[in-house]
Structures are given as structure tokens and as C-alpha cells.
Design a protein around this motif. Structure first.
Motif, PDB file in Angstrom:
ATOM      1  N   HIS A 142       0.997  -1.340  -0.005  1.00  8.64           N
ATOM      2  CA  HIS A 142      -0.021  -0.114  -0.038  1.00  8.64           C
ATOM      3  C   HIS A 142       1.059   1.133   0.027  1.00  8.64           C
ATOM      4  O   HIS A 142       1.457   1.607   1.039  1.00  8.64           O
ATOM      5  CB  HIS A 142      -0.951   0.128   1.269  1.00  8.64           C
ATOM      6  CG  HIS A 142      -1.835   1.092   1.519  1.00  8.64           C
ATOM      7  ND1 HIS A 142      -2.658   1.154   2.615  1.00  8.64           N
ATOM      8  CD2 HIS A 142      -1.853   2.344   0.913  1.00  8.64           C
ATOM      9  CE1 HIS A 142      -3.271   2.157   2.519  1.00  8.64           C
ATOM     10  NE2 HIS A 142      -2.959   2.863   1.573  1.00  8.64           N
ATOM     11  N   ASN A 159      -4.744   5.143   9.758  1.00 13.83           N
ATOM     12  CA  ASN A 159      -5.661   5.956   8.524  1.00 13.83           C
ATOM     13  C   ASN A 159      -5.255   4.932   7.187  1.00 13.83           C
ATOM     14  O   ASN A 159      -6.451   5.210   6.469  1.00 13.83           O
ATOM     15  CB  ASN A 159      -5.033   7.238   8.444  1.00 13.83           C
ATOM     16  CG  ASN A 159      -5.932   7.937   7.414  1.00 13.83           C
ATOM     17  OD1 ASN A 159      -5.905   8.059   6.394  1.00 13.83           O
ATOM     18  ND2 ASN A 159      -6.966   8.678   7.856  1.00 13.83           N
ATOM     19  N   SER A 160      -4.028   4.432   7.341  1.00 13.49           N
ATOM     20  CA  SER A 160      -3.694   3.675   5.910  1.00 13.49           C
ATOM     21  C   SER A 160      -3.847   2.286   5.938  1.00 13.49           C
ATOM     22  O   SER A 160      -4.563   1.745   5.185  1.00 13.49           O
ATOM     23  CB  SER A 160      -2.298   4.238   5.305  1.00 13.49           C
ATOM     24  OG  SER A 160      -2.489   5.648   5.162  1.00 13.49           O
ATOM     25  N   HIS A 163      -6.888  -0.146   5.975  1.00 15.55           N
ATOM     26  CA  HIS A 163      -7.753  -0.899   4.475  1.00 15.55           C
ATOM     27  C   HIS A 163      -6.875  -2.306   4.468  1.00 15.55           C
ATOM     28  O   HIS A 163      -7.628  -3.091   4.115  1.00 15.55           O
ATOM     29  CB  HIS A 163      -7.157  -0.157   3.419  1.00 15.55           C
ATOM     30  CG  HIS A 163      -8.071   1.106   3.372  1.00 15.55           C
ATOM     31  ND1 HIS A 163      -9.298   1.250   2.797  1.00 15.55           N
ATOM     32  CD2 HIS A 163      -7.592   2.282   3.205  1.00 15.55           C
ATOM     33  CE1 HIS A 163      -9.789   2.191   2.566  1.00 15.55           C
ATOM     34  NE2 HIS A 163      -8.671   3.245   2.790  1.00 15.55           N
ATOM     35  N   TYR A 222       0.430   6.294  -6.441  1.00 17.76           N
ATOM     36  CA  TYR A 222      -0.558   5.557  -5.667  1.00 17.76           C
ATOM     37  C   TYR A 222      -0.438   4.122  -5.935  1.00 17.76           C
ATOM     38  O   TYR A 222      -0.840   4.143  -7.229  1.00 17.76           O
ATOM     39  CB  TYR A 222      -1.656   6.377  -5.373  1.00 17.76           C
ATOM     40  CG  TYR A 222      -2.601   5.725  -4.389  1.00 17.76           C
ATOM     41  CD1 TYR A 222      -2.499   5.832  -3.006  1.00 17.76           C
ATOM     42  CD2 TYR A 222      -3.526   4.891  -4.623  1.00 17.76           C
ATOM     43  CE1 TYR A 222      -3.223   5.426  -2.287  1.00 17.76           C
ATOM     44  CE2 TYR A 222      -4.355   4.001  -3.904  1.00 17.76           C
ATOM     45  CZ  TYR A 222      -4.166   4.423  -2.590  1.00 17.76           C
ATOM     46  OH  TYR A 222      -5.032   3.888  -1.876  1.00 17.76           O
TER      47      TYR A 222
HETATM   48  C1  ISE Z   1      -5.389   7.554   2.866  1.00 19.33           C
HETATM   49  O1  ISE Z   1      -5.287   8.351   4.056  1.00 19.33           O
HETATM   50  C2  ISE Z   1      -6.918   7.344   2.837  1.00 19.33           C
HETATM   51  O2  ISE Z   1      -7.651   8.023   3.340  1.00 19.33           O
HETATM   52  C3  ISE Z   1      -7.313   6.294   1.658  1.00 19.33           C
HETATM   53  O3  ISE Z   1      -8.458   5.888   1.868  1.00 19.33           O
HETATM   54  C4  ISE Z   1      -6.384   5.171   1.167  1.00 19.33           C
HETATM   55  O4  ISE Z   1      -6.648   4.739   0.479  1.00 19.33           O
HETATM   56  C5  ISE Z   1      -4.895   5.793   1.260  1.00 19.33           C
HETATM   57  O5  ISE Z   1      -4.048   4.877   0.926  1.00 19.33           O
HETATM   58  C6  ISE Z   1      -4.708   6.569   2.745  1.00 19.33           C
HETATM   59  O6  ISE Z   1      -3.189   6.642   3.127  1.00 19.33           O
END
Ligand code: ISE
Length: 331
Positions: A142, A159-160, A163, A222
Motif C-alpha cells: 500500500h 488511517n492507511s 484498509h 499511489y
Molecule cells: C489515505 O489516508 C486514505 O484515506 C485512503 O482511504 C487510502 O486509500 C490511502 O491509501 C490512505 O493513505
């Protein structure tokens, strides 16, 4: 983020309409409302939630506001799609779970949009079909292009990485049992204590393994990847989409800039599926329990990063409300 959801409701969804927008920046809300026809405008999100014309709510506000706003939606018995993380920690998310259990209703969906991304769904289908045998290892990566100063090491997880923790639970179909997290600083501009590149090793209740790389300052674009290694083969997300360009003795493909670009289709599918579930009364997407369970693992990851030692993840007893899986693969 909120504007993107609002525009999707307005432009793409036939069975839903945008009726209200809440934003502290009222000029921004006004511009959004104009782009979407019209909508009532609020600076207080509570007023929007209590507006009788509002039948369902999307929350795309800063992380610390998720818990109070979701609780307010539950108090008003309004379905809510809340961006991840559901709360700032597992204790907060448990408050939401407790209210839903008390109401005996699943009103909350969490914005784990990867579950709607066609590539992620294809890997899920390959795993679920049994074609790669029993899944044994989850590998996730990621990468974000860059970060503004102000981020801390814990926020990388909450926050990251949240996921990827959800992805691992979704693909392997079981809970993470133990985690070990290491991190390094690759971007001194963030402050030398900020561990912007982190690697997690984990094991699951069924004895499977996983690794997750979160790199919030990749410097090149990204990208999110998943490979599930099974007993007979592996299933992996294809490299970023778009044209394969050959020129000057080089073959190349463009890598996107951020998640809004990369997952645009997934966000629309997520909204469409969520609205569909509200119309036909069946909840299908990642629910409050998924939001809570991922935060329980995230808390353990933070404890591991701080202590430099492996950490056990507490065992959770799933309340009856969430025990039944409504649907795993969502189209
Ligand atoms: C980011 O902080 C997000 O809010 C996204 O949902 C996520 O996909 C992203 O990679 C994060 O770093």
C-alpha cells in the motif's frame, strides 16, 4: 472526498438524490450544491442528520469526528456509510457496535471501498472458487505518493494500513491473531521519529500468515497490491490499469496519483451497492463489526510498533447480529 461521494450520488445513482450537504466551509458546500442541482446547506452536521428529508447519511469528515457523527445517526436511526476508520480506536468503534446490538439493527457500513474494486473482487473470486487451494499467505502493499508534515506513525496504521487489515480479514476469512510491526523513517521532512515505511507480519486464528507493507511516501505514485498465496497457486491484483506504452526502447504504464483516482470506480460501486441494500433491506457491505475488528488489530499493531515486540490480538466474540455473513463478494 465528501464532494466525490455527493457528485456520484447526483450523477450516477438513479435511485438516490443529494438532499443536504454539511461542511464547515459554507462557500465550498454552496459550490457543491450548485454542481449537484440543489441541496439544503448546513455547517452543523447534527442538523443535517436530524433533517427529516435526509433518509441516509455519508460521513466523509476528519477521523476524530466519525464516532460522534455515527452515534448521532444511530440515535436518529438513520443508515450511515462512514469513511474508515470507524473510530480513532477499537474502544470507540465498540461503542457503535454496542448501540447497534441494542437496536438489533445494522445501520452502519464502513468505507472499505477496496471490497468493491473489480480487481480486488477478481482476486476474492479466485480465492473463493478454490482454484488456488487453501489460502495460506496474504501479501499486501500500500503506497501513497507523498505526505504533508503533521502525520505520525500511529496515523499510518489507523488511517492507511486499516484498509490492508480489512483486506486480510476479507480474503482469508478469519481473524488476525498476532502482529509484529517494524518501521523506518524514509522522509526526514515528516520528522525523524515518524515511521513512514512500516512492515507488518501477522498470523491468523487458522494458522495462516501475512505481510503488509505500508509506505506513505513512496515517491512514485499511489499503488495498492494484494497477492494471496494458496496451496496450489496464487491470485494477484494486476498492475495498474491503463495503456501499455512502448517508446524509446521502454515499455511503461502510468501509476495514478491518489486513491480517488485509483478507486473511483470502487467508490461508485460501493455507493450503488449501499443504496441498493437500503432499498431492498439487506445489508451486504463491511459493517460496524468489520470496522471494530480492524481497529482491534490496528490497536495491536500500534502496541507492537511502540514496544518493538509481537503482540497478541484480543479474541473477539461475534455478537449474533453480525454472525451471519450476508454477502462476501459484492458486484
Ligand atoms: C489515505 O489516508 C486514505 O484515506 C485512503 O482511504 C487510502 O486509500 C490511502 O491509501 C490512505 O493513505
Amino acid at each position: 472526498m465528501g464532494a466525490m461521494h455527493a457528485e456520484s450520488v447526483h450523477e450516477v445513482l438513479a435511485n438516490a438524490g443529494l438532499v443536504a450537504v454539511a461542511d464547515l466551509d459554507s462557500a465550498r458546500a454552496q459550490r457543491l450544491a450548485e454542481r449537484c442541482g440543489s441541496a439544503a446547506l448546513y455547517t452543523d452536521p447534527g442538523e443535517l442528520i436530524r433533517d427529516d428529508a435526509v433518509e441516509a447519511v455519508v460521513i466523509a469528515s476528519p477521523d476524530p469526528t466519525h464516532l460522534p457523527l455515527v452515534l448521532e445517526c444511530l440515535e436518529n436511526e438513520k443508515p450511515v456509510l462512514c469513511e474508515k476508520p470507524l473510530a480513532e480506536n477499537a474502544a470507540g468503534a465498540l461503542e457503535i457496535v454496542d448501540v447497534e446490538v441494542e437496536l438489533d439493527r445494522k445501520l452502519v457500513q464502513v468505507g472499505f471501498m477496496r471490497r468493491y474494486d473489480p480487481q480486488h473482487v477478481a482476486v476474492k473470486e479466485a480465492v473463493a472458487s478454490g482454484s488456488i487451494g487453501e489460502p495460506m499467505l496474504f501479501k499486501g502493499w500500500h503506497r501513497n505518493l507523498d505526505q504533508e508534515p503533521g502525520l505520525d506513525s500511529e496515523a499510518v496504521i489507523i488511517n492507511s494500513t486499516i484498509h490492508d487489515l480489512d483486506s486480510a480479514r476479507w480474503y482469508l476469512g478469519e481473524e488476525i491473531e498476532e502482529v509484529f510491526v517494524l518501521g523506518v523513517n524514509t522522509a526526514p521532512k515528516l520528522g525523524k521519529d515518524v515511521l513512514d515505511l512500516q512492515v507488518i507480519q501477522f498470523s491468523t486464528t487458522g494458522g495462516r500468515l501475512g505481510t503488509i507493507e505500508t509506505n506513505v511516501v513512496s515517491g512514485y505514485g499511489y499503488e495498492v497490491g494484494v497477492e494471496v498465496v494458496g496451496e496450489l497457486g496464487t491470485a494477484q491484483i494486476a498492475p495498474p490499469g491503463g495503456a501499455v506504452v512502448r517508446r524509446e526502447r521502454t515499455v511503461s504504464k502510468r501509476v495514478g496519483e491518489d486513491w480517488l483516482q485509483r478507486f473511483h470506480e470502487a467508490y461508485v460501486m460501493e455507493l450503488r451497492s449501499w443504496i441498493g441494500s437500503l432499498v431492498n433491506g439487506t445489508s451486504t457491505g463491511p459493517n460496524a463489526w468489520d470496522g471494530y475488528a480492524s481497529l482491534v488489530v490496528a490497536d495491536a499493531c500500534i502496541a507492537s510498533l511502540r514496544s518493538g515486540t509481537p503482540q497478541k490480538v484480543p479474541t473477539l466474540e461475534v455478537p449474533a447480529l453480525y454472525a451471519k455473513k450476508d454477502s462476501e463478494v459484492i458486484r
